[in-house]
Design a protein around this motif. Structure first.
Motif, mmCIF file in Angstrom:
data_model
loop_
_atom_site.group_PDB
_atom_site.id
_atom_site.type_symbol
_atom_site.label_atom_id
_atom_site.label_comp_id
_atom_site.label_asym_id
_atom_site.label_seq_id
_atom_site.Cartn_x
_atom_site.Cartn_y
_atom_site.Cartn_z
ATOM 1 N N LEU A 15 -40.220 35.500 -56.895
ATOM 2 C CA LEU A 15 -40.398 35.363 -54.567
ATOM 3 C C LEU A 15 -40.252 33.275 -55.390
ATOM 4 O O LEU A 15 -39.537 33.213 -54.607
ATOM 5 N N VAL A 16 -40.995 33.370 -56.127
ATOM 6 C CA VAL A 16 -41.228 31.451 -56.455
ATOM 7 C C VAL A 16 -39.920 30.966 -56.556
ATOM 8 O O VAL A 16 -39.886 30.211 -55.710
ATOM 9 N N LEU A 17 -39.039 31.415 -57.210
ATOM 10 C CA LEU A 17 -37.894 30.762 -58.061
ATOM 11 C C LEU A 17 -37.151 31.003 -56.930
ATOM 12 O O LEU A 17 -36.376 29.814 -56.508
ATOM 13 N N GLY A 18 -37.091 31.992 -56.130
ATOM 14 C CA GLY A 18 -36.417 31.916 -54.621
ATOM 15 C C GLY A 18 -36.616 31.395 -53.881
ATOM 16 O O GLY A 18 -35.365 30.823 -52.759
ATOM 17 N N ALA A 19 -37.753 30.884 -53.969
ATOM 18 C CA ALA A 19 -38.504 30.283 -52.174
ATOM 19 C C ALA A 19 -37.520 28.884 -53.186
ATOM 20 O O ALA A 19 -37.186 27.900 -52.584
ATOM 21 N N LEU A 20 -38.201 28.311 -54.043
ATOM 22 C CA LEU A 20 -37.540 26.772 -54.663
ATOM 23 C C LEU A 20 -36.427 27.036 -54.616
ATOM 24 O O LEU A 20 -35.893 25.521 -54.511
ATOM 25 N N LEU A 21 -35.553 27.795 -54.526
ATOM 26 C CA LEU A 21 -33.904 27.432 -54.867
ATOM 27 C C LEU A 21 -32.747 27.523 -53.391
ATOM 28 O O LEU A 21 -31.985 27.357 -53.328
ATOM 29 N N THR A 22 -34.232 28.679 -52.740
ATOM 30 C CA THR A 22 -33.176 28.287 -51.021
ATOM 31 C C THR A 22 -33.070 27.104 -50.485
ATOM 32 O O THR A 22 -31.305 27.148 -50.250
ATOM 33 N N TYR A 23 -33.410 26.302 -50.533
ATOM 34 C CA TYR A 23 -33.293 24.511 -49.526
ATOM 35 C C TYR A 23 -32.006 24.201 -50.687
ATOM 36 O O TYR A 23 -31.130 24.247 -49.538
ATOM 37 N N PRO A 24 -31.192 24.169 -51.435
ATOM 38 C CA PRO A 24 -30.256 23.975 -52.313
ATOM 39 C C PRO A 24 -29.489 24.474 -51.691
ATOM 40 O O PRO A 24 -27.740 24.070 -51.438
ATOM 41 N N VAL A 25 -29.185 25.996 -51.984
ATOM 42 C CA VAL A 25 -28.395 26.830 -51.579
ATOM 43 C C VAL A 25 -28.032 27.221 -50.370
ATOM 44 O O VAL A 25 -27.505 26.308 -50.055
ATOM 45 N N VAL A 26 -28.950 26.091 -48.936
ATOM 46 C CA VAL A 26 -29.086 26.297 -47.635
ATOM 47 C C VAL A 26 -28.290 24.855 -47.684
ATOM 48 O O VAL A 26 -27.797 25.066 -46.909
ATOM 49 N N ALA A 27 -28.948 24.229 -48.345
ATOM 50 C CA ALA A 27 -28.313 22.417 -48.533
ATOM 51 C C ALA A 27 -26.790 22.163 -48.512
ATOM 52 O O ALA A 27 -26.226 21.517 -47.880
ATOM 53 N N LEU A 30 -22.660 26.325 -47.946
ATOM 54 C CA LEU A 30 -21.709 27.440 -48.207
ATOM 55 C C LEU A 30 -22.267 28.914 -47.811
ATOM 56 O O LEU A 30 -21.449 30.020 -47.801
ATOM 57 N N VAL A 31 -23.472 28.778 -47.798
ATOM 58 C CA VAL A 31 -24.015 30.310 -46.686
ATOM 59 C C VAL A 31 -25.012 29.797 -45.029
ATOM 60 O O VAL A 31 -25.253 28.816 -44.937
ATOM 61 N N GLU A 32 -24.161 30.519 -44.428
ATOM 62 C CA GLU A 32 -24.352 31.051 -43.594
ATOM 63 C C GLU A 32 -25.710 31.554 -43.159
ATOM 64 O O GLU A 32 -25.272 32.251 -42.087
ATOM 65 N N ALA A 33 -26.262 31.758 -43.643
ATOM 66 C CA ALA A 33 -27.885 32.560 -43.117
ATOM 67 C C ALA A 33 -28.645 32.207 -42.956
ATOM 68 O O ALA A 33 -28.954 31.059 -43.263
ATOM 69 N N ASP A 34 -29.886 32.722 -42.264
ATOM 70 C CA ASP A 34 -31.624 32.479 -42.518
ATOM 71 C C ASP A 34 -31.596 31.488 -43.149
ATOM 72 O O ASP A 34 -31.709 32.808 -44.622
ATOM 73 N N PRO A 35 -32.976 30.602 -43.098
ATOM 74 C CA PRO A 35 -33.258 30.002 -44.583
ATOM 75 C C PRO A 35 -34.471 31.547 -45.598
ATOM 76 O O PRO A 35 -34.547 32.004 -46.900
ATOM 77 N N HIS A 36 -34.914 32.899 -43.842
ATOM 78 C CA HIS A 36 -35.660 33.145 -45.386
ATOM 79 C C HIS A 36 -34.792 34.862 -45.139
ATOM 80 O O HIS A 36 -35.394 35.482 -46.443
ATOM 81 N N ARG A 37 -33.828 34.782 -44.762
ATOM 82 C CA ARG A 37 -32.653 35.653 -45.687
ATOM 83 C C ARG A 37 -32.143 35.786 -47.362
ATOM 84 O O ARG A 37 -32.300 35.896 -47.884
ATOM 85 N N VAL A 38 -31.869 34.290 -46.455
ATOM 86 C CA VAL A 38 -31.491 33.472 -48.614
ATOM 87 C C VAL A 38 -32.717 33.701 -49.252
ATOM 88 O O VAL A 38 -32.189 34.129 -50.481
ATOM 89 N N MET A 39 -34.418 33.500 -49.399
ATOM 90 C CA MET A 39 -34.871 33.634 -49.682
ATOM 91 C C MET A 39 -35.276 34.907 -50.438
ATOM 92 O O MET A 39 -34.816 35.302 -51.605
ATOM 93 N N GLY A 40 -35.122 36.121 -49.294
ATOM 94 C CA GLY A 40 -34.984 37.221 -49.552
ATOM 95 C C GLY A 40 -34.186 37.815 -50.393
ATOM 96 O O GLY A 40 -34.333 37.825 -51.770
#
Length: 105
Positions: A15-27, A30-40
């Motif tokens: 979960l922590v790894l997912g949270a840390l990588l959410t911002y770079p992926v959303v930034a 390429l992903v048009e989803a809400d950040p909480h969905r991307v993190m999950g």
């Protein structure tokens, strides 16, 4: 108790790894989803990718340790029966939702 703590620590690390990588992926855009969905989803991917390694580290990476001890001629028909029952249950639920108008095709 130690195994349970290790398992929850593994989940927390994913979960922590997912949270840390959410911002770079959303930034990247390429992903048009809400950040909480991307993190999950990222956390789920990390859990899935590392699960076999975790099981090997815990010493339970074999079929017997996971509870699959039935011989193949018994196991395969039981597996198919369980799958068919699950599909039937989901079909009844989907049919009910369609009939009530909760879901539309």
């Amino acid at each position: 108790m130690r195994e349970t703590a290790a398992f929850f620590l593994y989940l927390l690390a994913c979960l922590v790894l997912g949270a840390l990588l959410t911002y770079p992926v959303v930034a990247t855009g390429l992903v048009e989803a809400d950040p909480h969905r991307v993190m999950g989803r990222l956390a789920q991917v990390f859990i899935l990718l590392g699960l076999w390694l975790f099981l090997k580290a815990m010493g339970i990476a074999n079929w017997a340790a996971l509870g699959f001890t039935a011989p193949r001629p018994v196991f395969v028909p039981a597996l198919w029966r369980g799958w068919l029952v699950g599909v039937a249950i989901l079909a009844v639920l989907a049919g009910t939702l369609l009939a009530l108008g909760v879901r539309v095709p």
